[in-house]
Design an enzyme around this catalytic site. Structure first.
Site, PDB file in Angstrom:
ATOM      1  N   ARG A 240      -2.839   2.117  -2.568  1.00  0.00           N
ATOM      2  CA  ARG A 240      -2.961   2.777  -3.872  1.00  0.00           C
ATOM      3  C   ARG A 240      -4.023   2.206  -4.699  1.00  0.00           C
ATOM      4  O   ARG A 240      -3.930   0.785  -4.719  1.00  0.00           O
ATOM      5  CB  ARG A 240      -1.751   3.255  -4.554  1.00  0.00           C
ATOM      6  CG  ARG A 240      -1.112   4.223  -4.041  1.00  0.00           C
ATOM      7  CD  ARG A 240      -1.806   5.651  -4.156  1.00  0.00           C
ATOM      8  NE  ARG A 240      -0.901   6.886  -3.494  1.00  0.00           N
ATOM      9  CZ  ARG A 240      -1.047   7.061  -2.314  1.00  0.00           C
ATOM     10  NH1 ARG A 240      -1.662   6.536  -1.497  1.00  0.00           N
ATOM     11  NH2 ARG A 240      -0.333   8.158  -2.056  1.00  0.00           N
ATOM     12  N   GLU A 269      -9.549   9.245  -8.445  1.00  0.00           N
ATOM     13  CA  GLU A 269     -10.133   9.556  -7.009  1.00  0.00           C
ATOM     14  C   GLU A 269     -10.687  10.964  -7.479  1.00  0.00           C
ATOM     15  O   GLU A 269      -9.828  11.887  -7.860  1.00  0.00           O
ATOM     16  CB  GLU A 269      -9.101   9.621  -6.061  1.00  0.00           C
ATOM     17  CG  GLU A 269      -8.809   8.185  -5.674  1.00  0.00           C
ATOM     18  CD  GLU A 269      -7.666   8.153  -4.368  1.00  0.00           C
ATOM     19  OE1 GLU A 269      -7.242   9.141  -3.908  1.00  0.00           O
ATOM     20  OE2 GLU A 269      -7.520   6.883  -4.049  1.00  0.00           O
ATOM     21  N   HIS A 291     -10.285   7.949   0.727  1.00  0.00           N
ATOM     22  CA  HIS A 291      -8.696   8.169   0.957  1.00  0.00           C
ATOM     23  C   HIS A 291      -8.278   8.615   2.247  1.00  0.00           C
ATOM     24  O   HIS A 291      -7.928  10.147   2.143  1.00  0.00           O
ATOM     25  CB  HIS A 291      -8.055   8.653  -0.198  1.00  0.00           C
ATOM     26  CG  HIS A 291      -6.638   8.751  -0.309  1.00  0.00           C
ATOM     27  ND1 HIS A 291      -6.072   8.940  -1.511  1.00  0.00           N
ATOM     28  CD2 HIS A 291      -5.711   8.528   0.524  1.00  0.00           C
ATOM     29  CE1 HIS A 291      -4.659   8.596  -1.279  1.00  0.00           C
ATOM     30  NE2 HIS A 291      -4.625   8.406  -0.150  1.00  0.00           N
TER      31      HIS A 291
HETATM   32  N1  NAI Z   1      -4.153   5.605   2.277  1.00  0.00           N
HETATM   33  C1  NAI Z   1      -3.454   6.490   2.539  1.00  0.00           C
HETATM   34  O1  NAI Z   1      -3.869   7.643   3.176  1.00  0.00           O
HETATM   35  C2  NAI Z   1      -2.075   6.139   2.650  1.00  0.00           C
HETATM   36  C3  NAI Z   1      -1.338   5.226   2.021  1.00  0.00           C
HETATM   37  N2  NAI Z   1      -0.097   5.056   2.138  1.00  0.00           N
HETATM   38  C4  NAI Z   1       0.404   4.120   1.181  1.00  0.00           C
HETATM   39  O2  NAI Z   1       0.855   2.901   1.795  1.00  0.00           O
HETATM   40  C5  NAI Z   1       2.084   2.522   0.661  1.00  0.00           C
HETATM   41  C6  NAI Z   1       3.151   1.731   1.730  1.00  0.00           C
HETATM   42  O3  NAI Z   1       3.765   2.984   2.259  1.00  0.00           O
HETATM   43  P1  NAI Z   1       4.935   2.718   3.386  1.00  0.00           P
HETATM   44  O4  NAI Z   1       4.829   1.566   4.315  1.00  0.00           O
HETATM   45  O5  NAI Z   1       5.467   3.968   3.852  1.00  0.00           O
HETATM   46  O6  NAI Z   1       6.092   2.126   2.235  1.00  0.00           O
HETATM   47  P2  NAI Z   1       7.452   1.691   2.493  1.00  0.00           P
HETATM   48  O7  NAI Z   1       8.389   1.981   1.415  1.00  0.00           O
HETATM   49  O8  NAI Z   1       8.089   1.706   3.595  1.00  0.00           O
HETATM   50  O9  NAI Z   1       7.002   0.113   2.364  1.00  0.00           O
HETATM   51  C7  NAI Z   1       6.664  -0.449   1.079  1.00  0.00           C
HETATM   52  C8  NAI Z   1       7.192  -1.918   0.942  1.00  0.00           C
HETATM   53  O10 NAI Z   1       6.652  -2.645  -0.206  1.00  0.00           O
HETATM   54  C9  NAI Z   1       7.533  -3.373  -0.549  1.00  0.00           C
HETATM   55  N3  NAI Z   1       7.294  -3.938  -2.008  1.00  0.00           N
HETATM   56  C10 NAI Z   1       7.737  -3.245  -3.048  1.00  0.00           C
HETATM   57  N4  NAI Z   1       7.278  -3.945  -4.098  1.00  0.00           N
HETATM   58  C11 NAI Z   1       6.776  -5.169  -3.669  1.00  0.00           C
HETATM   59  C12 NAI Z   1       6.133  -6.181  -4.590  1.00  0.00           C
HETATM   60  N5  NAI Z   1       6.036  -6.398  -5.710  1.00  0.00           N
HETATM   61  N6  NAI Z   1       5.693  -7.256  -3.689  1.00  0.00           N
HETATM   62  C13 NAI Z   1       5.656  -7.158  -2.275  1.00  0.00           C
HETATM   63  N7  NAI Z   1       6.153  -6.063  -1.660  1.00  0.00           N
HETATM   64  C14 NAI Z   1       6.919  -5.225  -2.388  1.00  0.00           C
HETATM   65  C15 NAI Z   1       8.926  -2.879  -0.419  1.00  0.00           C
HETATM   66  O11 NAI Z   1       9.843  -3.784  -0.170  1.00  0.00           O
HETATM   67  C16 NAI Z   1       8.559  -2.169   0.938  1.00  0.00           C
HETATM   68  O12 NAI Z   1       9.065  -3.166   2.011  1.00  0.00           O
HETATM   69  C17 NAI Z   1       2.436   3.403  -0.197  1.00  0.00           C
HETATM   70  O13 NAI Z   1       1.829   3.091  -1.312  1.00  0.00           O
HETATM   71  C18 NAI Z   1       1.688   4.834   0.558  1.00  0.00           C
HETATM   72  O14 NAI Z   1       1.591   5.580  -0.629  1.00  0.00           O
HETATM   73  C19 NAI Z   1       0.689   5.571   3.151  1.00  0.00           C
HETATM   74  C20 NAI Z   1       0.208   6.661   3.943  1.00  0.00           C
HETATM   75  C21 NAI Z   1      -1.196   7.105   3.861  1.00  0.00           C
HETATM   76  O1  HPV Z   2       0.588   9.622   2.249  1.00  0.00           O
HETATM   77  C1  HPV Z   2      -0.008   8.915   1.418  1.00  0.00           C
HETATM   78  O2  HPV Z   2       0.788   8.152   0.668  1.00  0.00           O
HETATM   79  C2  HPV Z   2      -1.343   9.019   1.169  1.00  0.00           C
HETATM   80  O3  HPV Z   2      -1.797   8.423   0.492  1.00  0.00           O
HETATM   81  C3  HPV Z   2      -1.933   9.987   1.792  1.00  0.00           C
HETATM   82  O4  HPV Z   2      -2.674  10.918   0.947  1.00  0.00           O
HETATM   83  P1  HPV Z   2      -3.386  12.510   1.194  1.00  0.00           P
HETATM   84  O5  HPV Z   2      -2.175  13.233   1.799  1.00  0.00           O
HETATM   85  O6  HPV Z   2      -4.249  12.155   2.485  1.00  0.00           O
HETATM   86  O7  HPV Z   2      -3.783  12.908   0.167  1.00  0.00           O
END
Ligand code: NAI
Ligand code: HPV
Length: 590
Positions: A240, A269, A291
């Site tokens: 993010r 964004e 993104h």
């Molecule tokens: N760019 C994109 O299109 C996408 C972005 N994302 C983003 O990816 C990120 C991670 O997603 P997931 O892996 O599914 O989440 P998740 O909840 O499975 O993993 C997040 C991890 O971060 C850890 N965490 C929380 N606070 C922390 C800290 N202060 N220091 C270190 N670790 C910490 C948690 O313990 C957890 O293991 C989210 O922000 C999500 O929105 C996810 C999918 C697509």
């Molecule tokens: O699933 C997430 O956290 C994402 O960041 C994906 O975002 P989007 O659905 O592509 O706008």
């Protein structure tokens, strides 16, 4: 709910962003689906009141104002992982369930991270621009290999672990800082968990961020953290915008204390021209994408089907698979609890209509003990029962349209109305009663009230009377053949199905009363559908100790509970009292 539940209007779903048609086709079978892209916030605010469900991705800001304007909203579905664009607190308060798709785009996000990793290592962005501009710049575009380098992973959740597995395949050494990581999953992916973020920063040749955007991670990589990293280090953010301080990263790239960055997400964004994010995007050492982490055909199909299925479940009264702001309830558990959900709502409503619930505006608290008895005592998840009770208690004194009480907000609603419910379990075997489980609701003296904090003063008749009245406020119910029954009401043992309009009469347990009441109701044109005569609870009952009549209470009283076929007005009710009739009559509608 509408056609899903057999009524005529179809619930409406608003989709203001691009969501894959695979899930939308499922919705169209039972719901009115409206895709309206490009709405500005005020336009969204104007129309949201018409919709039962809202499906968004990361672009729509689901603010408290939008949720409050969504008078019919039951669910906000996030077709993706991050719910930082949804005001979860406001949704919970309003009883709106927020669901997401925690798995559907994980692989896409991880693969995009690997794409940026390689692009940053090998200057793919700059090289592509250069060759498209007709240049052939080989010596300026020499990169580095990732094999043998250390990948520091901040946040070892679903995306972080998937990235780790892929990067392990590229021959990278893996270290991670995540205070909540699962050590065995980390070990299985050959990731060494380091005890501090400083260690991660010092070791990483590439740092990749995979935490959620929450208060504690906002700006977690700032100027001080960047200064602890190797000068040759490169940073990737596919999580993010705002987790990395964009201005600090820009300065570090400009002075050369960080070698490069791959950025998929930005604080605003799209970024505003001239802001730090825009300058980062323009920077020659940065590879940037708009993104795109979740933007693959496969991921969009997955998240769309996932959240649309959940929207259908919620609008047809079932529980979702991945609610962000509600407890998880397994379908099997829910089926067992469902008849008790109905019972608890009826018991709550009966309590308020029969005994009266103190008004929260009087700043008084009502304290209850709710005891799950028999097989119900082994239920681990009593949230749906608790929520139904709260709904039942407050529904007779709340306008129907402001009432959206469910497992999401029941505790909050109860608290706001000064209702304090303590839950207990009693494993006593009830089989001799003819049913396996029952529930008892009993009012308690508010421990903060003056009469509770001192011993009752027998010399003070009002004090004793108040305490006795509260102790008599008991209701027990059970379920038989999926049908809810009330088996105790106050001091009386009864057995009736709590449904429709009912007159509850208190009378002396003497012959002739039934005839008198029947006659008076007949004269008023009210038909009796069923009747139950309820004597005083006998000894041996676990609740009887507290419910001995005292003072003006007579032991030869009984209740007469009459189910009738139409509403009963005040005159008819009053006409039953006095003469040879009853001592008290109360009408309840359940
Ligand atoms: N760019 C994109 O299109 C996408 C972005 N994302 C983003 O990816 C990120 C991670 O997603 P997931 O892996 O599914 O989440 P998740 O909840 O499975 O993993 C997040 C991890 O971060 C850890 N965490 C929380 N606070 C922390 C800290 N202060 N220091 C270190 N670790 C910490 C948690 O313990 C957890 O293991 C989210 O922000 C999500 O929105 C996810 C999918 C697509
Ligand atoms: O699933 C997430 O956290 C994402 O960041 C994906 O975002 P989007 O659905 O592509 O706008």
């Amino acid at each position: 709910m509408a056609t899903i539940n057999g009524s005529h209007s179809r619930p409406k779903v608003l989709i203001p962003e691009k969501v894959s048609p695979d899930g939308l086709r499922l919705l169209q079978e039972s719901l009115d689906v409206e895709e309206k892209k490009g709405l500005i916030p005020n336009q969204l605010l104007d129309i949201i009141g018409e919709y039962d469900a809202l499906i968004v991705r990361s672009e729509t800001k689901v603010t408290s104002a939008l949720l409050s304007a969504g008078k019919k909203l039951k669910v906000v579905a996030r077709a993706g992982v991050g719910v930082d664009n949804v005001d979860l607190g406001a949704a919970t308060k309003l009883g709106i369930i927020v669901v997401n798709s925690p798995q559907g785009n994980i692989n896409a996000a991880a693969e995009h991270t690997i794409a940026l990793l390689m692009a940053v290592a090998r200057n793919i962005g700059g090289a592509s621009l250069s060759i498209k501009a007709g240049k052939w710049e080989r010596s300026q575009l020499v990169g580095v290999e990732v094999k043998g380098k250390t990948l520091g992973i901040l946040g070892l959740g679903k995306v972080g672990l998937t990235v780790a597995r892929a990067a392990g395949g590229l021959g990278m050494t893996l270290v991670s800082y995540d205070p909540y990581a699962n050590p065995s999953l980390a070990a299985a992916a050959n990731v060494e968990l380091v005890p501090s973020m400083d260690e991660l920063l010092e070791q990483a040749d590439f740092l990749t961020i995979h935490t959620p955007m929450i208060a504690s991670t906002k700006g977690i990589i700032g100027a001080s953290e960047l200064s602890k990293m190797k000068k040759s280090a490169r940073i990737l953010n596919v999580a993010r915008g705002g987790i990395v301080d964009e201005s600090a990263l820009l300065s570090a790239l400009e002075v050369g204390t960080i070698a490069g960055a791959g950025m998929d997400v930005f604080t605003t964004e799209p970024p505003k021209p001239g802001d730090a994010a825009s300058k980062l995007i323009e920077h020659p050492k940065v590879v940037a994408t708009p993104h795109l982490g979740a933007s693959t055909v496969e991921a969009q199909e997955n998240v769309s089907i996932d959240v649309c299925t959940q929207v259908i479940s919620i609008l047809s009264g079932q529980l979702p698979r991945s609610a962000v702001n509600a407890p998880i309830i397994l379908p099997e558990e829910y089926r067992t609890l469902q008849p008790f959900v109905t019972l608890l709502e009826k018991m709550g409503s009966l309590y308020t209509q029969h005994f009266g619930l103190s008004n929260s505006s009087q700043r008084m608290r009502t304290t209850f003990e709710l005891t799950y008895e028999g097989t119900l005592a082994s239920t681990s998840n009593t949230k749906p029962l608790f929520a139904s009770l709260v709904k039942g208690l407050v529904s007779p004194i709340t306008s129907a349209d402001s009432l959206n009480i469910n497992i999401v907000n029941a505790e909050l609603v109860a608290k706001e109305r000064g209702i304090l419910i303590s839950e207990y379990k009693s494993r006593e075997n009830l089989e001799q009663e003819g049913y396996a489980a029952s529930v008892t609701l009993r009012a308690r003296l508010d421990p903060r009230s003056p009469s509770a904090s001192r011993r009752s003063n027998p010399a003070d008749p009002t004090d004793t009377e108040r305490q006795r009245k509260i102790r008599d406020q008991v209701i027990t119910g059970f379920v038989s053949n999926n049908q809810p029954y009330i088996s105790r009401l106050g001091r009386f043992t009864c057995q009736f199905i709590p449904t429709g309009t009912m007159i509850i009469c208190r009378n002396y347990d003497e012959p002739g009363k039934i005839g008198i009441v029947g006659g008076r109701l007949g004269k008023a044109g009210v038909n009796i559908r069923f009747m139950n005569v309820a004597p005083i609870e006998q000894n041996g009952d676990k609740l009887a100790v507290d419910s001995q009549p005292s003072g003006s209470q007579k032991e030869n009283e009984a209740l007469m509970i009459l189910g009738v076929d139409k509403p009963v007005d005040d005159d008819v009710k009053k006409g039953l009292i006095g003469g040879d009739g009853v001592l008290e009559a109360n009408v309840v509608v359940l």
